[in-house]
Design a protein around this motif. Sequence first.
Motif, PDB file in Angstrom:
ATOM      1  N   THR A  47       0.829  -1.205   0.000  1.00  0.00           N
ATOM      2  CA  THR A  47       0.000   0.000   0.000  1.00  0.00           C
ATOM      3  C   THR A  47       0.863   1.255   0.000  1.00  0.00           C
ATOM      4  N   LEU A  48       1.914   1.263   0.821  1.00  0.00           N
ATOM      5  CA  LEU A  48       2.827   2.405   0.851  1.00  0.00           C
ATOM      6  C   LEU A  48       3.501   2.603  -0.499  1.00  0.00           C
ATOM      7  N   GLN A  49       3.964   1.521  -1.108  1.00  0.00           N
ATOM      8  CA  GLN A  49       4.605   1.623  -2.415  1.00  0.00           C
ATOM      9  C   GLN A  49       3.633   2.187  -3.459  1.00  0.00           C
ATOM     10  N   PHE A  50       2.408   1.693  -3.460  1.00  0.00           N
ATOM     11  CA  PHE A  50       1.413   2.197  -4.401  1.00  0.00           C
ATOM     12  C   PHE A  50       1.159   3.677  -4.180  1.00  0.00           C
ATOM     13  N   GLN A  51       1.009   4.085  -2.919  1.00  0.00           N
ATOM     14  CA  GLN A  51       0.752   5.498  -2.608  1.00  0.00           C
ATOM     15  C   GLN A  51       1.922   6.382  -3.031  1.00  0.00           C
ATOM     16  N   LEU A  52       3.143   5.911  -2.859  1.00  0.00           N
ATOM     17  CA  LEU A  52       4.307   6.699  -3.296  1.00  0.00           C
ATOM     18  C   LEU A  52       4.326   6.854  -4.815  1.00  0.00           C
ATOM     19  N   PHE A  53       3.953   5.799  -5.530  1.00  0.00           N
ATOM     20  CA  PHE A  53       3.896   5.904  -6.988  1.00  0.00           C
ATOM     21  C   PHE A  53       2.777   6.838  -7.448  1.00  0.00           C
ATOM     22  N   MET A  54       1.757   6.983  -6.647  1.00  0.00           N
ATOM     23  CA  MET A  54       0.609   7.809  -7.014  1.00  0.00           C
ATOM     24  C   MET A  54       0.775   9.282  -6.626  1.00  0.00           C
ATOM     25  N   LEU A  55       1.860   9.636  -5.949  1.00  0.00           N
ATOM     26  CA  LEU A  55       2.054  11.029  -5.530  1.00  0.00           C
ATOM     27  C   LEU A  55       1.959  12.032  -6.683  1.00  0.00           C
ATOM     28  N   PRO A  56       2.553  11.774  -7.849  1.00  0.00           N
ATOM     29  CA  PRO A  56       2.375  12.746  -8.947  1.00  0.00           C
ATOM     30  C   PRO A  56       0.913  12.915  -9.370  1.00  0.00           C
ATOM     31  N   LEU A  57       0.142  11.819  -9.361  1.00  0.00           N
ATOM     32  CA  LEU A  57      -1.270  11.932  -9.710  1.00  0.00           C
ATOM     33  C   LEU A  57      -2.035  12.718  -8.651  1.00  0.00           C
ATOM     34  N   PHE A  58      -1.698  12.491  -7.372  1.00  0.00           N
ATOM     35  CA  PHE A  58      -2.363  13.239  -6.308  1.00  0.00           C
ATOM     36  C   PHE A  58      -2.021  14.721  -6.374  1.00  0.00           C
ATOM     37  N   LEU A  59      -0.777  15.034  -6.732  1.00  0.00           N
ATOM     38  CA  LEU A  59      -0.400  16.439  -6.892  1.00  0.00           C
ATOM     39  C   LEU A  59      -1.225  17.088  -7.996  1.00  0.00           C
ATOM     40  N   MET A  60      -1.315  16.394  -9.124  1.00  0.00           N
ATOM     41  CA  MET A  60      -2.093  16.927 -10.243  1.00  0.00           C
ATOM     42  C   MET A  60      -3.575  17.071  -9.864  1.00  0.00           C
ATOM     43  N   ALA A  61      -4.113  16.069  -9.158  1.00  0.00           N
ATOM     44  CA  ALA A  61      -5.518  16.119  -8.752  1.00  0.00           C
ATOM     45  C   ALA A  61      -5.770  17.263  -7.771  1.00  0.00           C
ATOM     46  N   ASN A  62      -4.874  17.451  -6.811  1.00  0.00           N
ATOM     47  CA  ASN A  62      -5.048  18.545  -5.851  1.00  0.00           C
ATOM     48  C   ASN A  62      -4.952  19.906  -6.517  1.00  0.00           C
ATOM     49  N   MET A  63      -4.072  20.046  -7.489  1.00  0.00           N
ATOM     50  CA  MET A  63      -3.989  21.308  -8.232  1.00  0.00           C
ATOM     51  C   MET A  63      -5.292  21.553  -8.998  1.00  0.00           C
ATOM     52  N   CYS A  64      -5.819  20.516  -9.637  1.00  0.00           N
ATOM     53  CA  CYS A  64      -7.082  20.668 -10.374  1.00  0.00           C
ATOM     54  C   CYS A  64      -8.218  21.060  -9.439  1.00  0.00           C
ATOM     55  N   ILE A  65      -8.311  20.409  -8.288  1.00  0.00           N
ATOM     56  CA  ILE A  65      -9.381  20.721  -7.349  1.00  0.00           C
ATOM     57  C   ILE A  65      -9.223  22.133  -6.800  1.00  0.00           C
ATOM     58  N   GLY A  66      -7.989  22.498  -6.457  1.00  0.00           N
ATOM     59  CA  GLY A  66      -7.749  23.846  -5.931  1.00  0.00           C
ATOM     60  C   GLY A  66      -8.129  24.930  -6.918  1.00  0.00           C
ATOM     61  N   TYR A  67      -7.711  24.762  -8.180  1.00  0.00           N
ATOM     62  CA  TYR A  67      -8.076  25.756  -9.181  1.00  0.00           C
ATOM     63  C   TYR A  67      -9.554  25.681  -9.538  1.00  0.00           C
ATOM     64  N   GLY A  68     -10.148  24.496  -9.477  1.00  0.00           N
ATOM     65  CA  GLY A  68     -11.585  24.380  -9.718  1.00  0.00           C
ATOM     66  C   GLY A  68     -12.391  25.137  -8.678  1.00  0.00           C
ATOM     67  N   ILE A  69     -11.973  25.042  -7.412  1.00  0.00           N
ATOM     68  CA  ILE A  69     -12.638  25.789  -6.350  1.00  0.00           C
ATOM     69  C   ILE A  69     -12.422  27.291  -6.550  1.00  0.00           C
ATOM     70  N   ARG A  70     -11.206  27.656  -6.917  1.00  0.00           N
ATOM     71  CA  ARG A  70     -10.902  29.083  -7.123  1.00  0.00           C
ATOM     72  C   ARG A  70     -11.738  29.667  -8.261  1.00  0.00           C
ATOM     73  N   TYR A  71     -11.818  28.953  -9.395  1.00  0.00           N
ATOM     74  CA  TYR A  71     -12.615  29.455 -10.518  1.00  0.00           C
ATOM     75  C   TYR A  71     -14.106  29.451 -10.182  1.00  0.00           C
ATOM     76  N   GLY A  72     -14.553  28.434  -9.433  1.00  0.00           N
ATOM     77  CA  GLY A  72     -15.952  28.412  -9.010  1.00  0.00           C
ATOM     78  C   GLY A  72     -16.288  29.587  -8.113  1.00  0.00           C
ATOM     79  N   PHE A  73     -15.357  29.944  -7.232  1.00  0.00           N
ATOM     80  CA  PHE A  73     -15.570  31.094  -6.365  1.00  0.00           C
ATOM     81  C   PHE A  73     -15.598  32.388  -7.173  1.00  0.00           C
TER      82      PHE A  73
END
Length: 115
Positions: free
Chosen positions: A35-61
């Motif tokens: 599970t830890l190995q999978f989560q470490l490999f997914m860090l770039p995807l989580f970064l991209m997802a968090n950026m998308c959500i953050g900007y989505g909230i900002r544009y929605g506001f």
Amino acid sequence: MFYIYSVGLLFGGLSIINLVFSYQTKHIQHLFWPTLQFQLFMLPLFLMANMCIGYGIRYGFKATDQLGYTLIFSKCLEILISLGVAYLFLKEVPTWKNWAGIGIIGLGIFLVKQK
């Protein structure tokens, strides 16, 4: 135009997060190290997802000038995505209770949007 940016970015980011966690639940062993190995490999995807959500909230506001409305909409969108991903990975069919809950959330969005 901010509405379109917001919905697109929120949909993309929330979809990535739900897909990663659903894949982990279905295909990754429930032991600590895999599970830890999978989560470490997914860090770039989580970064991209968090950026998308953050900007989505900002544009929605920017589009609505109401943070509460934007956050409630993003949660409703996340619930719809979660239902879709649960069907895709686990073949779970939504019940009438799921749809009733989404209807209540939709009513809440409508009420929050009223001035």
